[in-house]
Scaffold this motif. Structure first.
Motif, mmCIF file in Angstrom:
data_model
loop_
_atom_site.group_PDB
_atom_site.id
_atom_site.type_symbol
_atom_site.label_atom_id
_atom_site.label_comp_id
_atom_site.label_asym_id
_atom_site.label_seq_id
_atom_site.Cartn_x
_atom_site.Cartn_y
_atom_site.Cartn_z
ATOM 1 N N ARG A 1 54.798 -11.843 35.041
ATOM 2 C CA ARG A 1 55.631 -12.777 34.263
ATOM 3 C C ARG A 1 55.166 -12.831 32.810
ATOM 4 O O ARG A 1 55.987 -12.869 31.890
ATOM 5 C CB ARG A 1 55.556 -14.177 34.876
ATOM 6 N N ASN A 2 53.856 -12.832 32.595
ATOM 7 C CA ASN A 2 53.364 -12.909 31.224
ATOM 8 C C ASN A 2 53.689 -11.642 30.441
ATOM 9 O O ASN A 2 53.916 -11.701 29.233
ATOM 10 C CB ASN A 2 51.862 -13.215 31.204
ATOM 11 N N GLU B 1 56.441 -9.703 31.181
ATOM 12 C CA GLU B 1 57.892 -9.768 30.998
ATOM 13 C C GLU B 1 58.249 -10.732 29.875
ATOM 14 O O GLU B 1 59.225 -10.522 29.152
ATOM 15 C CB GLU B 1 58.580 -10.204 32.308
ATOM 16 N N GLY B 2 57.470 -11.794 29.743
ATOM 17 C CA GLY B 2 57.717 -12.770 28.680
ATOM 18 C C GLY B 2 57.506 -12.185 27.294
ATOM 19 O O GLY B 2 57.979 -12.746 26.306
ATOM 20 N N GLN C 1 53.680 -21.116 30.632
ATOM 21 C CA GLN C 1 53.610 -20.675 32.034
ATOM 22 C C GLN C 1 54.738 -21.294 32.857
ATOM 23 O O GLN C 1 55.266 -20.668 33.771
ATOM 24 C CB GLN C 1 52.239 -21.008 32.640
ATOM 25 N N LEU D 1 57.846 -19.335 32.238
ATOM 26 C CA LEU D 1 57.791 -18.056 32.953
ATOM 27 C C LEU D 1 58.031 -18.240 34.447
ATOM 28 O O LEU D 1 58.512 -17.321 35.115
ATOM 29 C CB LEU D 1 56.441 -17.371 32.705
ATOM 30 N N ALA D 2 57.701 -19.420 34.991
ATOM 31 C CA ALA D 2 57.916 -19.651 36.425
ATOM 32 C C ALA D 2 59.404 -19.566 36.772
ATOM 33 O O ALA D 2 59.769 -19.260 37.916
ATOM 34 C CB ALA D 2 57.344 -21.001 36.842
ATOM 35 N N LEU E 1 61.285 -17.278 35.940
ATOM 36 C CA LEU E 1 61.652 -15.871 36.173
ATOM 37 C C LEU E 1 61.894 -15.606 37.646
ATOM 38 O O LEU E 1 62.570 -14.639 38.007
ATOM 39 C CB LEU E 1 60.561 -14.933 35.631
#
Lengths: 194, 386
Positions: free
Chosen positions: B163-164, B166-167, A148, A151-152, A154
């Motif tokens: 985001r999850n 896109e990841g 997580q 991903l932050a 991004l």
């Protein structure tokens, strides 16, 4: 490698791998750390235990970083994780409303019944206009935290994160495991947390 | 990660006092309905309050078709029912490890802290443990993620979902937002003198505080190369802090302004149908939003707020208000700001207490909350670049 890392438990303080000396334990340890390393931010005494823990842990990290402080910036996020959310503050507030004959709900206590308040306290102290976020997990899971946090980044504004595990179950039981990390190093977050 | 794929909404649900499905909720809001009512002596609270509360037997009746009512708290029934309703509209297999559940909530099962509550293990007061009741119900193997960022949680949870996806680790994210009211929450807001003694009046000159409400809402997202013409895309969102005060918004709208600026990016404001605000009807919140919207150069964009129908549904608000905004644009509609009569903020906003028409296909969802946090998220219908 993480830029800087701090661990605070009721009886131990470790900054960048080095154990810091202290006399107190539990909640009194947080006050001792505040007096030794901060001292000029009396708002500390109004905070719930989670915010006190987050404040002193972030102060140790930022002093270790040694960059100029208190300059407005939007490129640093504050992202914390825990299991207990704001349980200590919740329990304290519940005590003020439990008995009908002794009913005295306090706004000063109620405001801390949200885990993300500590992220706001750190943003205020440091003039961080960037992302602030609090994520609650069923248990401490470095792998999920690392995912997580990666991903932050991004959010294209975010160049560094003050983040990690920040949990507190009551005034004397807590665990901070926080670090500062840059965007360039995010591939190493997980191995550093394990 | 990154790439050029789009984050597309595939199904949704709203459970509230206005209905058990999104269609029922949207029809009720369009018709101007609300279940905001005055409660006296409720939960033994000494002061009366106005709120939008679920009829709990209605939830139990619906839940009986899924599982044993005794095993789950009211909060857990709400999140499971809402997620189930959304999932049943799709062919998604929730037992797949490619499906992630994200829960947005502020207080979850907080009522369990009351010493008189003995029906459930105290551990269920932990938000992650409550979320696990939902993932175990659906036999989902992944650890649920709970986003708990005060009143902005519902937008944060959607940003976390984007985001999850896109990841690349997940193909679907089931994003559920819920809070249920209790003596704990109502007494806290009363102690803050934040509650209105009547149905709230967002942005109105005579507004005098917020109302609280029960709701659960779910939106399921997936990742696609390109969205179809009628699909909704979550484009870009940001979370920003005021760095000013933990319980009062910034007078210059700093965090909301910065979040709005990031969300709109290079998009021409003229393409935006409306900004769906937080609009709690507290003096400070609504004023702050007017400042932030003007600072972001969006003063000419129509604005609305939905708290006059539901009250403030906390962890559900960001998802519930997003879904209703999508349905509104699907019908070329800008929903009325119920309770608003006379503009009561210093920066003029394009507000109306009547439904309006629009042919635009984008909107921004804006929220702000305790801890000085703010969030904005841009949505667009169809595959146009955003």
């Amino acid at each position: 490698m993480l830029n800087h890392k701090v661990i605070i438990t009721p009886n131990e303080v470790i900054l960048d791998g080095k154990t810091l000396d202290h006399n107190e334990q539990g909640g009194a340890l947080l006050t001792e750390l505040y007096r030794t390393y901060v001292g000029d931010y009396p708002k500390f005494f109004k905070m719930d235990t989670l915010s006190k823990l987050g404040l002193v842990a972030s102060e140790l990290l930022l002093q270790a970083e040694g960059e100029p402080r208190f300059e407005a910036r939007e490129d640093r996020a504050v992202v914390f994780f825990n299991r207990s959310a704001s349980l200590q503050a919740d329990t304290a507030y519940q005590a003020t409303i439990q008995e009908p004959e002794n009913f005295f709900p306090s706004p000063a206590a109620f405001v801390y019944t949200l885990p993300n308040i500590v992220t706001g306290e750190i943003a205020i102290r440091n003039k961080y206009y960037g992302e602030t976020s609090f994520i609650v997990l069923p248990e401490n899971d470095p792998k999920i935290m690392a995912q997580q946090l990666q991903l932050a980044f991004l959010d294209t504004m975010t160049q560094s994160i003050l983040g990690g595990w920040l949990d507190c179950t009551d005034e004397n039981h807590f665990e901070a495991h926080l670090f500062l990390i840059d965007k360039q190093q995010f591939d190493t977050i997980e191995s550093s947390l394990l | 990660m990154g790439g050029k794929s789009m984050i597309v909404s595939v199904a949704n649900n709203i459970i509230s006092p206005l209905g058990m499905t999104t269609a029922e909720n949207y029809a009720a809001v369009k018709a101007g309905k609300s279940e905001l009512r005055r409660y006296e002596g409720h939960w033994d609270l000494p002061e009366p309050f106005v709120a939008s509360l679920m009829q709990r037997d209605k939830v139990e009746q619906a839940f009986a078709a899924l599982a044993d009512n005794e095993r789950y708290t009211f909060f857990e029934k709400m999140i499971i029912l809402s997620a189930a309703n959304a999932l049943y509209q799709t062919h998604i297999d929730p037992t797949s490890d490619k499906v992630l559940f994200i829960l947005s909530t502020t207080k979850g099962n907080v009522f369990l802290l009351d010493k008189r509550e003995t029906g459930f293990p105290k551990e269920r007061v932990l938000l992650g443990v409550a979320a696990r009741q939902m993932t175990e119900f659906f036999h989902n193997p992944n650890t649920p993620i709970v986003v708990s960022n005060a009143c902005i949680s519902g937008v944060c949870a959607q940003i976390e979902a984007m985001r999850n996806l896109e990841g690349g680790r997940f193909d679907y994210v089931v994003t559920v937002g819920c809070d249920v009211q209790s003596a704990f929450i109502v007494s806290g807001f009363q102690s803050f003198k934040a509650l209105s003694p009547e149905p709230c009046k967002p942005f109105d000159a005579n507004r005098c505080g917020l109302n609280l409400g029960d709701a659960a809402a779910t939106i399921i997202y997936t990742r696609k190369e390109k969205a179809d013409e009628n699909e909704w895309v979550a484009c870009r969102g940001a979370i920003r802090n005021d760095a000013n005060h933990i319980s009062g918004p910034s007078r210059v709208g700093e965090g909301s302004y910065r979040a709005l600026r990031y969300a709109i990016g290079a998009i021409d404001p003229d393409k935006i149908a409306f900004i769906n605000t937080h609009g709690t009807a507290t003096m400070y919140n609504d004023e702050m939003e007017s400042v932030a919207i003007e600072r972001a150069g969006l003063a000419t964009v129509p604005v609305n707020g939905l708290k006059g129908y539901y009250g403030h549904t906390m962890g559900a608000a960001g998802i519930l208000e997003t879904i209703l905004s999508m349905y509104a644009i699907d019908e070329h509609n800008i929903l009325a700001t119920k309770g608003f009569e006379t503009l009561g903020v210093t920066h003029p906003l394009m507000l109306s207490n009547q439904n309006q028409t629009t042919d635009k296909r984008m909107f921004i969802k804006l929220l702000s909350g305790f801890g000085g946090c703010n969030a904005a998220l841009l949505f667009a219908k169809g595959g146009a670049p955003c």
